[in-house]
Scaffold this active site. Structure first.
Site, PDB file in Angstrom:
ATOM      1  N   TYR A  51       0.821  -1.216   0.000  1.00 34.11           N
ATOM      2  CA  TYR A  51       0.000   0.000   0.000  1.00 34.11           C
ATOM      3  C   TYR A  51       0.853   1.264   0.000  1.00 34.11           C
ATOM      4  O   TYR A  51       0.344   2.361  -0.227  1.00 34.11           O
ATOM      5  CB  TYR A  51      -0.929   0.035   1.218  1.00 34.11           C
ATOM      6  CG  TYR A  51      -1.872  -1.129   1.354  1.00 34.11           C
ATOM      7  CD1 TYR A  51      -2.076  -2.037   0.316  1.00 34.11           C
ATOM      8  CD2 TYR A  51      -2.559  -1.341   2.549  1.00 34.11           C
ATOM      9  CE1 TYR A  51      -2.929  -3.114   0.464  1.00 34.11           C
ATOM     10  CE2 TYR A  51      -3.422  -2.418   2.696  1.00 34.11           C
ATOM     11  CZ  TYR A  51      -3.599  -3.303   1.658  1.00 34.11           C
ATOM     12  OH  TYR A  51      -4.450  -4.370   1.825  1.00 34.11           O
ATOM     13  N   HIS A 107       0.558 -11.658   1.833  1.00 35.76           N
ATOM     14  CA  HIS A 107      -0.535 -10.975   1.142  1.00 35.76           C
ATOM     15  C   HIS A 107      -1.272 -11.864   0.141  1.00 35.76           C
ATOM     16  O   HIS A 107      -2.469 -11.660  -0.125  1.00 35.76           O
ATOM     17  CB  HIS A 107       0.020  -9.738   0.425  1.00 35.76           C
ATOM     18  CG  HIS A 107      -0.936  -8.604   0.336  1.00 35.76           C
ATOM     19  ND1 HIS A 107      -0.533  -7.292   0.227  1.00 35.76           N
ATOM     20  CD2 HIS A 107      -2.282  -8.561   0.340  1.00 35.76           C
ATOM     21  CE1 HIS A 107      -1.592  -6.506   0.166  1.00 35.76           C
ATOM     22  NE2 HIS A 107      -2.670  -7.258   0.222  1.00 35.76           N
TER      23      HIS A 107
END
Length: 258
Positions: A51, A107
């Site tokens: 992010y 992730h």
């Protein structure tokens, strides 16, 4: 507001609603939005290497005046810049100016290189080194978790997945498998049926339930998420919406189980 703490299989507790930084970008904007989330009662912040705003999370935490133990921080190994898990977790804690994260996730299973058992052993070392209190995964299916558990010394504490009514049937097997093995499910994009897929078959029943409860449709979707036993990861730049999401924890389960 009733978003209770959930107890992970590591023995630590985690707030059952999280403020996600996926769409926030970087710079002053996310710092201000995370500060607003703190002001609205969100003490679980969900970020990721991918992010690119772990630093902003750290600044917001420092400026909040909260002690480290008052905020639950999740971040994720996203495989960015070619760094491996040992390097990435150290970069993450340094980015956030903290000595540890509360939950560290892989992730996506495709990032578990050269294979899931080897990657998971590296995650277990993260716990041994004190850099994460709990470890888990994201976007793992049943077969992925089976492979992981076959050699794991530490069970994953959580699996963060896409979860909303339109994908419930597809995700039901992993929900069941996770429950059988003590793995908490975290749900992202719970509001997708109204934010990205409006005018679908869910609209009519969703509006009906919202009317009967005197609630908004986003509140009903979050209450549905909670009724499925999942931790909700959500976000908004609007304080009023964040307050409404908190209130969703009080909606009656009997109306949103379907």
């Amino acid at each position: 507001m009733t978003w209770d703490l959930v107890t992970l299989n590591s023995g630590y507790t985690m707030p059952s609603i999280a403020y996600g930084t996926w769409t926030l970008g970087n710079g002053q904007g996310p710092i201000d939005q995370i500060a607003q989330a703190f002001d609205t009662g969100y003490y679980h912040i969900d970020t990721a290497q991918g992010y690119r705003n772990e630093g902003e999370v750290g600044i917001a935490l420092h400026e909040s005046g909260f002690s480290r133990g008052e905020v639950f921080i999740t971040t994720k190994y996203s495989g960015y810049d070619g760094y491996d898990i040992p390097t990435s977790i150290r970069n993450s804690v340094n980015n956030m100016n903290t000595s540890y994260v509360d939950l560290y996730l892989i992730h996506n299973p495709r990032l578990a290189v050269p294979d899931i058992p080897t990657a998971w052993a590296q995650m277990e070392k993260v716990v041994e080194d004190g850099l994460a209190r709990s470890i888990g995964v994201s976007n793992f299916g049943v077969q992925d978790l089976e492979t992981l558990l076959a050699s794991a010394k530490i069970r994953p504490a959580a699996n963060q997945i896409l979860l909303h009514p339109y994908v419930y049937q597809r995700q039901a097997p992993i929900l069941e498998y996770a429950a059988e093995h003590g793995v908490i499910i975290e749900a992202y994009s719970a509001l997708q049926p109204i934010t990205k897929e409006p005018n679908g078959p869910l609209d009519a029943p969703l509006n009906d339930i919202a009317t009967r409860l005197g609630a908004s449709t986003d509140q009903v979707l979050l209450a549905w998420t909670k009724a499925k036993g999942a931790v909700a990861v959500t976000t908004s730049s609007k304080k009023m919406r964040l307050e409404g999401y908190q209130d969703a924890g009080d909606l009656g389960k009997s109306y949103v189980k379907g």
